[in-house]
Scaffold this motif. Structure first.
Motif, short mmCIF file in Angstrom:
data_model
loop_
_atom_site.label_atom_id
_atom_site.label_comp_id
_atom_site.label_asym_id
_atom_site.label_seq_id
_atom_site.Cartn_x
_atom_site.Cartn_y
_atom_site.Cartn_z
N ASP A 213 0.78 -1.22 0.07
CA ASP A 213 0.04 0.15 0.02
C ASP A 213 0.88 1.33 0.04
OD1 ASP A 213 -1.99 1.64 0.28
OD2 ASP A 213 -2.85 1.17 2.22
N LEU A 214 0.83 1.85 -1.15
CA LEU A 214 1.78 3.35 -1.52
C LEU A 214 3.26 3.03 -0.91
CD1 LEU A 214 -0.90 5.63 -0.13
CD2 LEU A 214 -0.44 5.05 -2.40
N GLY A 215 3.85 1.87 -1.21
CA GLY A 215 4.83 1.37 -0.70
C GLY A 215 5.34 0.70 0.32
N VAL A 216 4.45 0.58 1.34
CA VAL A 216 4.39 -0.29 2.60
C VAL A 216 3.87 -1.48 2.42
CG1 VAL A 216 4.02 0.11 5.13
CG2 VAL A 216 4.90 2.04 3.93
N TYR A 217 4.30 -2.46 3.07
CA TYR A 217 3.66 -3.88 3.06
C TYR A 217 3.02 -3.87 4.46
CZ TYR A 217 6.37 -5.00 -1.12
OH TYR A 217 6.92 -4.79 -2.26
N PHE A 218 1.60 -4.12 4.46
CA PHE A 218 0.98 -4.42 5.43
C PHE A 218 0.66 -6.02 5.57
CE2 PHE A 218 -0.67 0.00 5.31
CZ PHE A 218 0.04 0.48 6.31
N ASP A 219 0.86 -6.83 6.79
CA ASP A 219 0.49 -8.03 7.05
C ASP A 219 -1.12 -8.00 7.70
OD1 ASP A 219 1.25 -8.80 9.85
OD2 ASP A 219 2.91 -7.54 8.75
N SER A 220 -1.52 -9.09 7.68
CA SER A 220 -2.99 -9.40 8.41
C SER A 220 -2.94 -8.92 10.02
CB SER A 220 -3.59 -10.53 8.33
OG SER A 220 -4.01 -10.81 6.87
#
Length: 418
Positions: A213-220
């Motif tokens: 998301d916009l260059g950042v990785y989010f995990d659950s």
């Protein structure tokens, strides 16, 4: 007149401020025992498919632009041509009947105006909206037992956004739309996989465990381990490239390149890493240590503390605190988006606490949290670290002076130089 949640091409707004607000909302929902779903909508060639006639109509009816100003805008958009040149060959000129001029100052603003009212669809279904140019996102939360309400709301939103896109000559690509569910491991395990997926116009959108998301990785579970791991690999790759030419560059040039290629990556959206365990941040500290050794041409076994002091680099944990406090300062000084400023309440604004000593030193009210996880929310972590700053630092009115004072204070604290 633009929606408050649109962060593109606006003063004091950025991808970082947008992500800080998204992260804050997700952390808060998890801390309160809810699960949430974030959907990232994909528009195909959005800037290139803006219909000029519809745009002029929107500018006139929605934004009140008329007469000479409207004619000037129409003149700016129309009678443009495009041709392709390869070597000495050149194609015939083709008239551009759609699209906003990219690379211009006005083009992106026109696109935001063109897509301005899409936020109404999210508001109608009580779903949080976040936008950055053509990146449109929605976040819905609920108790784990009411997951079906989230699914139904997001399905309706995607369907209505698709219809809205058709009315604007845009195209929503459901197959490239991403979906991720957030929650604690316990709450996520209670969810029915069938209820977690979205079915829109014959397309099934399956949830992912990690999204970019916009260059950042989010995990659950929002552990940020995947983001830290990918960031560390990217930085070490750049360091290996720089190491191969270090002898030809010299110290000054190497330090500038490290600042551009390494430190800028480490600092991007590092406010999202607040209050993470030291073990999670360790790979980033190893990156910074390796960068310092490269700049100063040190051996792998040389002690790193003196190197960081010589370069005047804050360690990773303190760089995160620096970013948090800077964003809080901007929020309190009205040089941050309203969606960040509204997260903080000065103690002086609370009638029952206005007479306390903390009210005169610009202390912030710290929202209560249910779990330790909740301390990672920007509204909580930012207030906590802001309240630890010296009172004279918090009352500075010039932002550049505040930056210098904040770094100096954190530097002394990081290396016990007091």
């Amino acid at each position: 007149m633009f929606p408050a949640s649109q962060s593109a091409y606006r003063t004091h707004h950025s991808t970082e401020t947008a992500l800080v607000r998204i992260h804050n909302d997700v952390v808060t929902s998890i801390d309160q025992g809810d699960v949430g779903a974030l959907v990232l909508l994909d528009l195909s060639a959005a800037f290139d498919t803006v219909d000029h006639n519809i745009l002029i109509d929107v500018l006139q009816k929605r934004f009140g632009i008329d007469c000479d100003a409207l004619e000037w805008m129409a003149s700016y958009l129309t009678n443009r041509t495009q041709e392709v040149s390869i070597g000495s060959d050149r194609s015939a000129a083709c008239e551009l009947r759609c699209g906003v001029p990219q690379g211009s100052v006005l083009g992106p603003k026109l696109f935001i105006a063109y897509t301005d009212d899409v936020v109404n669809i999210f508001q109608k279904h009580d779903v949080s909206h976040y936008g950055y140019a053509d990146d449109t996102q929605g976040f819905a939360r609920a108790h784990p037992l009411h997951v079906i309400h989230i699914t139904r709301s997001l399905q309706k939103i995607i369907s209505e956004v698709g219809n809205w896109c058709s009315s604007r000559r845009l195209q929503l690509n459901e197959q490239k739309t991403d979906l991720i569910w957030f929650g604690t491991a316990s709450n996520l395990s209670k969810l029915d996989p069938i209820e977690m997926r979205l079915n829109v116009n014959g397309t099934t959108i399956q949830p992912k465990s990690v999204i970019r998301d916009l260059g950042v990785y989010f995990d659950s579970e929002l552990s940020m381990r995947d983001h830290v791991s990918r960031l560390a690999r990217s930085c070490f790759y750049q360091l290996r490239r720089l190491r191969s030419i270090r002898r030809q560059l010299g110290r000054d040039v190497t330090q500038r390149l490290v600042s551009a290629f390494i430190l800028s990556r480490l600092d991007y959206c590092n406010a999202l890493l607040a209050e993470l365990p030291a073990s999670t941040l360790a790979p980033l500290q190893r990156v910074q240590n390796a960068a310092a050794r490269l700049v100063l041409n040190l051996k792998p076994w040389d002690h790193i503390t003196n190197a960081l002091i010589e370069l005047h680099w804050l360690p990773i944990r303190f760089r995160i605190i620096y970013k948090l406090c800077l964003l809080v300062y901007k929020s309190l000084s009205n040089i941050a988006p309203p969606y960040l400023s509204e997260l903080f309440t000065p103690v002086s604004n609370i009638p029952s606490r206005a007479a306390l000593r903390s009210a005169t030193s610009r202390d912030l009210d710290i929202p209560p949290t249910r779990l330790r996880f909740g301390l990672r929310a920007f509204s909580v972590a930012g207030a906590l670290h802001w309240n630890t700053l010296p009172a004279d630092l918090r009352t500075i009115t010039d932002i550049n002076q505040f930056k210098r004072g904040l770094k100096a204070w954190l530097f002394r604290k990081a290396f016990n130089l007091d």
